[in-house]
Scaffold this active site. Structure first.
Site, short mmCIF file in Angstrom:
data_model
loop_
_atom_site.label_atom_id
_atom_site.label_comp_id
_atom_site.label_asym_id
_atom_site.label_seq_id
_atom_site.Cartn_x
_atom_site.Cartn_y
_atom_site.Cartn_z
N ASP A 87 -9.77 3.04 7.94
CA ASP A 87 -10.29 2.97 6.57
C ASP A 87 -9.19 2.68 5.55
OD1 ASP A 87 -9.64 5.70 7.43
OD2 ASP A 87 -10.19 6.31 5.41
N HIS A 88 -7.93 2.65 6.02
CA HIS A 88 -6.79 2.29 5.18
C HIS A 88 -6.21 0.93 5.56
CE1 HIS A 88 -6.43 6.46 3.58
NE2 HIS A 88 -7.10 6.69 4.70
N HIS A 144 -4.96 4.82 10.03
CA HIS A 144 -6.41 4.92 10.18
C HIS A 144 -7.12 3.69 9.59
CE1 HIS A 144 -6.41 9.55 10.87
NE2 HIS A 144 -6.21 8.86 11.98
N HIS A 204 -0.89 5.34 6.31
CA HIS A 204 -1.01 5.69 7.73
C HIS A 204 -2.00 4.74 8.39
CE1 HIS A 204 -4.40 7.81 5.97
NE2 HIS A 204 -4.90 8.06 7.16
#
Length: 264
Positions: free
Chosen positions: A82-83, A80, A78
């Site tokens: 931090d990904h 976000h 997804h």
């Protein structure tokens, strides 16, 4: 010595095909940090990466090093940061193709991921499973022996839902979809520890969500049907650190929309 979670910057083997590299970005929302999963079929030198992690030079270089730069494909659970923050650095280091639900995260491809798609790469067969609720673009990846759940199901605690109308209904449907593929598979989340059996974790998640719904119903009976989300948070999450209340508010808004839609 066998590594255990958390193990920052060290490749930790979890299943015959899956190893994890934990980014050093711990906080209240990421738990111990973001798990970057490296999938490799036995006997293969190439691999598939799930979630490059945050914009962190050290982490991106560790992923490139542990894969020898031989990444057949990188997949995104997804959007976000931090990904996805590490996408461009990892692409620069390895030339990897990146695929995701959202076009802005594609690199070396023009084809977004689709629900039910079967990906064959690095000797692996990976099924894409749309699992919205945490975000609209959340997907999970199903392997023969494991399911990678992104932030839809965490290794500890529970996930935050989007505040949009329909998020909880979507999330409950996602839980049912994951439960259907869980038997015989390990749970490999994007945050927190992995679990050898996915099914008990999923059943806990479903039970917890139903319990929270009942707590919200009880709060509405006390506060009135038009109570504001933050009023409900103060009742239902009174024992939770107030720094987490904004995230709890997002989930409560989703729950309120779900309950009010059922009354119409």
């Amino acid at each position: 010595m066998t590594l255990t979670h958390p193990a920052y910057g060290q490749l930790r083997t979890v299943t015959p095909t899956a190893s994890v590299l934990l980014a050093n970005n711990p906080n209240q929302m990421t738990l111990q940090g973001t798990n970057t999963w490296i999938l490799r079929a036995p006997g293969r030198s190439d691999c598939v990466v799930i979630d490059p992690g945050p914009k962190d030079r050290e982490h991106s270089e560790a992923v490139a090093r542990e894969t020898d730069g031989n990444i057949a494909l990188t997949l995104i659970t997804h959007h976000h940061h931090d990904h996805t923050g590490g996408i461009d650095r990892l692409t620069k280091l390895t030339g990897t193709t990146v695929r995701a639900m959202e076009p802005e995260h594609l690199r070396g491809s023009v084809t977004p991921l689709t629900d039910g798609e079967i990906i064959e790469a690095a000797g692996l067969r990976i099924t894409v499973l749309a699992t919205p609720g945490h975000t609209t673009d959340s997907v999970s990846f199903v392997l023969d022996d494991a399911v990678l759940t992104g932030d839809t199901v965490l290794g500890s605690g529970t996930t935050v839902l989007e505040s949009r109308d329909g998020a909880l209904g979507d999330y409950l449907a996602s839980m049912d979809r994951l439960l259907a593929v869980a038997p015989g598979r390990a749970l490999l989340p994007a945050h927190g520890p992995d679990h050898p059996e996915a099914e008990p974790v999923l059943r806990y998640y479903i039970q917890h969500r139903q319990e929270r719904l009942e707590q919200v119903r009880a709060a509405l009976r006390e506060l009135g049907p038009n109570a504001k989300p933050l009023q409900v948070v103060a009742k239902v999450y009174a024992d939770v650190d107030k720094k987490l209340w904004p995230a709890a508010r997002s989930s409560v808004k989703a729950q309120l929309a779900y309950l009010r839609s059922q009354q119409n």
